[in-house]
Design an enzyme around this catalytic site. Structure first.
Site, PDB file in Angstrom:
ATOM      1  N   ALA A  84     -13.347 -18.229   4.294  1.00 36.52           N
ATOM      2  CA  ALA A  84     -14.166 -17.082   4.715  1.00 36.52           C
ATOM      3  C   ALA A  84     -13.850 -16.740   6.156  1.00 36.52           C
ATOM      4  CB  ALA A  84     -15.657 -17.416   4.604  1.00 36.52           C
ATOM      5  N   THR A 127     -24.599 -19.580   1.676  1.00 34.19           N
ATOM      6  CA  THR A 127     -25.116 -19.961   2.991  1.00 34.19           C
ATOM      7  C   THR A 127     -26.596 -19.622   3.176  1.00 34.19           C
ATOM      8  OG1 THR A 127     -25.022 -19.379   5.339  1.00 34.19           O
ATOM      9  CG2 THR A 127     -24.123 -17.766   3.829  1.00 34.19           C
ATOM     10  N   GLU A 129     -27.639 -18.337   5.714  1.00 37.79           N
ATOM     11  CA  GLU A 129     -27.684 -17.038   6.409  1.00 37.79           C
ATOM     12  C   GLU A 129     -28.160 -15.934   5.456  1.00 37.79           C
ATOM     13  OE1 GLU A 129     -26.700 -15.841   9.861  1.00 37.79           O
ATOM     14  OE2 GLU A 129     -27.570 -17.828   9.919  1.00 37.79           O
ATOM     15  N   TYR A 151     -21.657 -10.697   7.982  1.00 37.72           N
ATOM     16  CA  TYR A 151     -21.260 -11.957   7.337  1.00 37.72           C
ATOM     17  C   TYR A 151     -22.227 -12.295   6.199  1.00 37.72           C
ATOM     18  CZ  TYR A 151     -21.106 -17.028   6.646  1.00 37.72           C
ATOM     19  OH  TYR A 151     -21.069 -18.289   6.089  1.00 37.72           O
ATOM     20  N   LYS A 155     -21.630 -12.618   2.201  1.00 38.92           N
ATOM     21  CA  LYS A 155     -21.889 -13.850   1.445  1.00 38.92           C
ATOM     22  C   LYS A 155     -22.850 -13.590   0.279  1.00 38.92           C
ATOM     23  CE  LYS A 155     -19.593 -17.381   3.208  1.00 38.92           C
ATOM     24  NZ  LYS A 155     -18.691 -18.233   2.418  1.00 38.92           N
ATOM     25  N   ARG A 186     -15.989 -29.380  13.731  1.00 38.49           N
ATOM     26  CA  ARG A 186     -16.563 -28.032  13.776  1.00 38.49           C
ATOM     27  C   ARG A 186     -15.726 -27.153  14.707  1.00 38.49           C
ATOM     28  NH1 ARG A 186     -19.411 -24.138  11.164  1.00 38.49           N
ATOM     29  NH2 ARG A 186     -21.643 -24.278  11.516  1.00 38.49           N
TER      30      ARG A 186
HETATM   31  P1  NDP Z   1     -14.314 -22.683   8.827  1.00 34.56           P
HETATM   32  O1  NDP Z   1     -14.471 -21.418   9.604  1.00 34.56           O
HETATM   33  O2  NDP Z   1     -14.106 -23.965   9.561  1.00 34.56           O
HETATM   34  O3  NDP Z   1     -13.119 -22.514   7.779  1.00 34.56           O
HETATM   35  C1  NDP Z   1     -12.841 -21.289   7.158  1.00 34.56           C
HETATM   36  C2  NDP Z   1     -11.543 -21.416   6.384  1.00 34.56           C
HETATM   37  O4  NDP Z   1     -11.249 -20.175   5.730  1.00 34.56           O
HETATM   38  C3  NDP Z   1     -10.315 -21.751   7.242  1.00 34.56           C
HETATM   39  O5  NDP Z   1      -9.533 -22.712   6.551  1.00 34.56           O
HETATM   40  C4  NDP Z   1      -9.570 -20.421   7.301  1.00 34.56           C
HETATM   41  O6  NDP Z   1      -8.175 -20.553   7.495  1.00 34.56           O
HETATM   42  C5  NDP Z   1      -9.854 -19.899   5.900  1.00 34.56           C
HETATM   43  N1  NDP Z   1      -9.577 -18.483   5.740  1.00 34.56           N
HETATM   44  C6  NDP Z   1     -10.026 -17.455   6.519  1.00 34.56           C
HETATM   45  N2  NDP Z   1      -9.574 -16.284   6.043  1.00 34.56           N
HETATM   46  C7  NDP Z   1      -8.827 -16.556   4.934  1.00 34.56           C
HETATM   47  C8  NDP Z   1      -8.102 -15.774   4.012  1.00 34.56           C
HETATM   48  N3  NDP Z   1      -8.022 -14.439   4.110  1.00 34.56           N
HETATM   49  N4  NDP Z   1      -7.464 -16.393   2.983  1.00 34.56           N
HETATM   50  C9  NDP Z   1      -7.503 -17.746   2.858  1.00 34.56           C
HETATM   51  N5  NDP Z   1      -8.150 -18.551   3.725  1.00 34.56           N
HETATM   52  C10 NDP Z   1      -8.820 -17.960   4.745  1.00 34.56           C
HETATM   53  O7  NDP Z   1     -15.598 -22.811   7.884  1.00 34.56           O
HETATM   54  P2  NDP Z   1     -16.437 -24.118   7.440  1.00 34.56           P
HETATM   55  O8  NDP Z   1     -15.505 -25.161   6.992  1.00 34.56           O
HETATM   56  O9  NDP Z   1     -17.463 -24.401   8.453  1.00 34.56           O
HETATM   57  O10 NDP Z   1     -17.228 -23.532   6.191  1.00 34.56           O
HETATM   58  C11 NDP Z   1     -16.632 -23.499   4.893  1.00 34.56           C
HETATM   59  C12 NDP Z   1     -17.268 -22.388   4.083  1.00 34.56           C
HETATM   60  O11 NDP Z   1     -18.665 -22.629   3.955  1.00 34.56           O
HETATM   61  C13 NDP Z   1     -17.150 -20.995   4.696  1.00 34.56           C
HETATM   62  O12 NDP Z   1     -17.043 -20.084   3.626  1.00 34.56           O
HETATM   63  C14 NDP Z   1     -18.481 -20.790   5.409  1.00 34.56           C
HETATM   64  O13 NDP Z   1     -18.782 -19.420   5.513  1.00 34.56           O
HETATM   65  C15 NDP Z   1     -19.414 -21.525   4.472  1.00 34.56           C
HETATM   66  N6  NDP Z   1     -20.591 -22.099   5.056  1.00 34.56           N
HETATM   67  C16 NDP Z   1     -20.472 -22.930   6.143  1.00 34.56           C
HETATM   68  C17 NDP Z   1     -21.585 -23.557   6.663  1.00 34.56           C
HETATM   69  C18 NDP Z   1     -21.492 -24.438   7.861  1.00 34.56           C
HETATM   70  O14 NDP Z   1     -22.543 -24.724   8.463  1.00 34.56           O
HETATM   71  N7  NDP Z   1     -20.315 -24.928   8.224  1.00 34.56           N
HETATM   72  C19 NDP Z   1     -22.918 -23.358   6.050  1.00 34.56           C
HETATM   73  C20 NDP Z   1     -22.905 -22.521   4.868  1.00 34.56           C
HETATM   74  C21 NDP Z   1     -21.783 -21.928   4.399  1.00 34.56           C
HETATM   75  P3  NDP Z   1      -7.529 -20.666   8.986  1.00 34.56           P
HETATM   76  O15 NDP Z   1      -7.707 -22.110   9.377  1.00 34.56           O
HETATM   77  O16 NDP Z   1      -6.126 -20.285   8.767  1.00 34.56           O
HETATM   78  O17 NDP Z   1      -8.302 -19.720   9.854  1.00 34.56           O
HETATM   79  P1  GDR Z   2     -24.679 -19.734  12.589  1.00 37.45           P
HETATM   80  O1  GDR Z   2     -24.029 -20.789  13.594  1.00 37.45           O
HETATM   81  O2  GDR Z   2     -24.669 -18.354  13.131  1.00 37.45           O
HETATM   82  O3  GDR Z   2     -26.014 -20.306  12.197  1.00 37.45           O
HETATM   83  O4  GDR Z   2     -23.656 -19.763  11.380  1.00 37.45           O
HETATM   84  P2  GDR Z   2     -23.768 -20.750  15.166  1.00 37.45           P
HETATM   85  O5  GDR Z   2     -23.553 -22.173  15.552  1.00 37.45           O
HETATM   86  O6  GDR Z   2     -22.731 -19.764  15.532  1.00 37.45           O
HETATM   87  O7  GDR Z   2     -25.175 -20.224  15.751  1.00 37.45           O
HETATM   88  C1  GDR Z   2     -26.381 -20.957  15.555  1.00 37.45           C
HETATM   89  C2  GDR Z   2     -27.466 -20.338  16.420  1.00 37.45           C
HETATM   90  O8  GDR Z   2     -27.175 -20.630  17.797  1.00 37.45           O
HETATM   91  C3  GDR Z   2     -27.406 -19.445  18.550  1.00 37.45           C
HETATM   92  N1  GDR Z   2     -26.618 -19.482  19.790  1.00 37.45           N
HETATM   93  C4  GDR Z   2     -25.283 -19.484  19.880  1.00 37.45           C
HETATM   94  N2  GDR Z   2     -24.326 -19.500  18.918  1.00 37.45           N
HETATM   95  C5  GDR Z   2     -23.028 -19.534  19.316  1.00 37.45           C
HETATM   96  N3  GDR Z   2     -22.071 -19.589  18.392  1.00 37.45           N
HETATM   97  N4  GDR Z   2     -22.661 -19.508  20.632  1.00 37.45           N
HETATM   98  C6  GDR Z   2     -23.596 -19.472  21.634  1.00 37.45           C
HETATM   99  O9  GDR Z   2     -23.263 -19.442  22.807  1.00 37.45           O
HETATM  100  C7  GDR Z   2     -24.970 -19.481  21.234  1.00 37.45           C
HETATM  101  N5  GDR Z   2     -26.139 -19.479  21.921  1.00 37.45           N
HETATM  102  C8  GDR Z   2     -27.126 -19.483  21.034  1.00 37.45           C
HETATM  103  C9  GDR Z   2     -26.975 -18.317  17.614  1.00 37.45           C
HETATM  104  O10 GDR Z   2     -27.491 -17.064  18.073  1.00 37.45           O
HETATM  105  C10 GDR Z   2     -27.584 -18.814  16.313  1.00 37.45           C
HETATM  106  O11 GDR Z   2     -28.931 -18.449  16.226  1.00 37.45           O
HETATM  107  C11 GDR Z   2     -23.086 -20.986  10.913  1.00 37.45           C
HETATM  108  C12 GDR Z   2     -21.705 -20.653  10.328  1.00 37.45           C
HETATM  109  O12 GDR Z   2     -21.068 -21.879   9.988  1.00 37.45           O
HETATM  110  C13 GDR Z   2     -21.839 -19.813   9.075  1.00 37.45           C
HETATM  111  O13 GDR Z   2     -20.562 -19.675   8.470  1.00 37.45           O
HETATM  112  C14 GDR Z   2     -22.789 -20.517   8.115  1.00 37.45           C
HETATM  113  O14 GDR Z   2     -22.964 -19.726   6.960  1.00 37.45           O
HETATM  114  C15 GDR Z   2     -24.127 -20.770   8.780  1.00 37.45           C
HETATM  115  O15 GDR Z   2     -23.913 -21.571   9.940  1.00 37.45           O
HETATM  116  C16 GDR Z   2     -25.097 -21.522   7.876  1.00 37.45           C
END
Ligand code: NDP
Ligand code: GDR
Length: 327
Positions: A84, A127, A129, A151, A155, A186
């Site tokens: 994603a 998610t 979100e 986003y 989703k 992360r």
């Molecule tokens: P990351 O951002 O770490 O990883 C995203 C991955 O998607 C990367 O491997 C990226 O590749 C790949 N990607 C992006 N665009 C494309 C594309 N066009 N085709 C193929 N691959 C692509 O995410 P996380 O590991 O944190 O999360 C995994 C999934 O779970 C995501 O879909 C996220 O939205 C969802 N999610 C995450 C949560 C979290 O807290 N981590 C919570 C809930 C849902 P590249 O390395 O090349 O950029």
């Molecule tokens: P989120 O994660 O938006 O919940 O999405 P993020 O860590 O980016 O933000 C969490 C909260 O922190 C606040 N925030 C900041 N966030 C970032 N990134 N940078 C800052 O400086 C900062 N200061 C405050 C944000 O406003 C927010 O409220 C993540 C992603 O992994 C999604 O792909 C996934 O779906 C959700 O978690 C569940």
């Protein structure tokens, strides 16, 4: 031990790396989709020492024919769609790209599965979100959605596409509604890792302050290593379904900062500066999940408390900074 074939999109991301390690440990042949974009995206797979054990497949969620070929070549019985554009803040700057990858990309993969192997099992990375402006104080599978970013809207499309393909074509397609999960792997743009990296750099004298946005935001944070086990468990069920995966506890960004700085004997209020540049056009103020269904049906529950997780992340970042200073 199983000798099943699994295909992971997003294998180079945080969850992809942990899931690949978990599946390899269970005897799977793991095929990882890589969308090549030049920069070193393989560092997580190297850190977990799994890169050599994965078969890399060149494909992109934007390119349907590449996904069809990936499924034909790998004969994957389990398909995990983790790819994603996953950074919420970027989704306001690149809403169309986010929709192409995060929304329509999931539909493309469902189509590829429907064409190539409708008997495979499919996991969609949904998610918390999607709950956005929350409609219930604690969110579960029955809570109405109210997405607050391009986003989250994307989703939601992917989530309902997964449900719709399950109901229309009888696909074994499950949606894991995962709350925030973090780890030393992360991405640095997400707030927990931004904080732990800053703590490490401040501790080593390389940085003076940490600029953040909304420090009052509250999230239900768990450990990614625990959460990938729930993904797998969903695909082992006889019937596909939707599951919330969460810890049931919420913590503010401010408190998370306090924990991270305190781990190295510092006070976060001496270093954190609120910078409106990091405020979002629409915020998700608070999220708390109820994972009772995952516990009952999947036998899943979180194992890693937030303090342990944050300490693990700070320690890993200190080690990285020290290594870079030695180099
Ligand atoms: P990351 O951002 O770490 O990883 C995203 C991955 O998607 C990367 O491997 C990226 O590749 C790949 N990607 C992006 N665009 C494309 C594309 N066009 N085709 C193929 N691959 C692509 O995410 P996380 O590991 O944190 O999360 C995994 C999934 O779970 C995501 O879909 C996220 O939205 C969802 N999610 C995450 C949560 C979290 O807290 N981590 C919570 C809930 C849902 P590249 O390395 O090349 O950029
Ligand atoms: P989120 O994660 O938006 O919940 O999405 P993020 O860590 O980016 O933000 C969490 C909260 O922190 C606040 N925030 C900041 N966030 C970032 N990134 N940078 C800052 O400086 C900062 N200061 C405050 C944000 O406003 C927010 O409220 C993540 C992603 O992994 C999604 O792909 C996934 O779906 C959700 O978690 C569940």
């Amino acid at each position: 031990m199983s000798s099943k074939h699994a295909l992971i999109t997003g294998v180079t991301g945080q969850d992809g790396a942990y899931l690949a390690r978990f599946l390899l440990g269970r005897g799977y042949s793991v095929h990882g989709v890589i969308a090549r974009r030049g920069t070193d995206t393989l560092w997580r797979l190297r850190e977990l020492s799994v890169l050599d054990d994965i078969e890399i497949i060149d494909a992109d969620l934007i390119d349907l024919s590449s996904l069809i070929r990936a499924l034909e070549r790998t004969k994957a019985e389990e398909i995990y769609n983790l790819a994603a554009q996953s950074f919420v803040a970027t989704s306001w700057d690149q809403p169309l790209l986010t929709a192409e990858v995060t929304a329509v990309g999931a539909l493309r993969l469902l189509e590829a599965m429907r064409i190539v192997n409708p008997k495979a099992r499919f996991y969609q990375a949904s998610t918390s979100e999607m709950f956005g402006k929350i409609q219930q104080p604690v969110q579960d599978e029955r809570t109405p959605f109210y997405p607050r970013s391009p986003y989250a809207v994307s989703k939601l499309f992917a989530h309902w596409s997964t449900v719709n393909y399950r109901e229309s074509f009888n696909l074994h397609a499950s949606s894991g509604i995962l709350f925030n999960h973090e780890s030393p792997l992360r991405g640095i743009e997400f707030v927990t890792r931004k904080v732990t990296d800053a703590v490490a750099r401040i501790n080593c004298g390389l940085q003076k302050e940490l600029r953040l946005g909304n420090v009052d935001a509250q999230r239900d944070w768990g450990f990614a290593g625990d959460y990938v086990e729930a993904m797998w468990a969903m695909l082992q069920q006889p019937e596909p379904d939707n599951y919330v995966v969460a810890t049931g506890k919420t913590t503010s960004v401010r408190e998370m900062c306090r924990i991270a700085f305190a781990h190295v004997g510092l006070k976060s209020e001496d270093y954190v500066v609120v910078d409106p540049r990091y405020h979002r056009p629409a915020e998700v103020d608070v999220l708390i999940g109820n994972a009772a269904k995952a516990k009952e049906r999947l036998g899943w529950s979180p194992k890693t408390p937030l303090e342990t997780l944050i300490h693990m992340m700070v320690d890993a970042d200190i080690e990285r900074v020290r290594r870079s200073l030695r180099a």
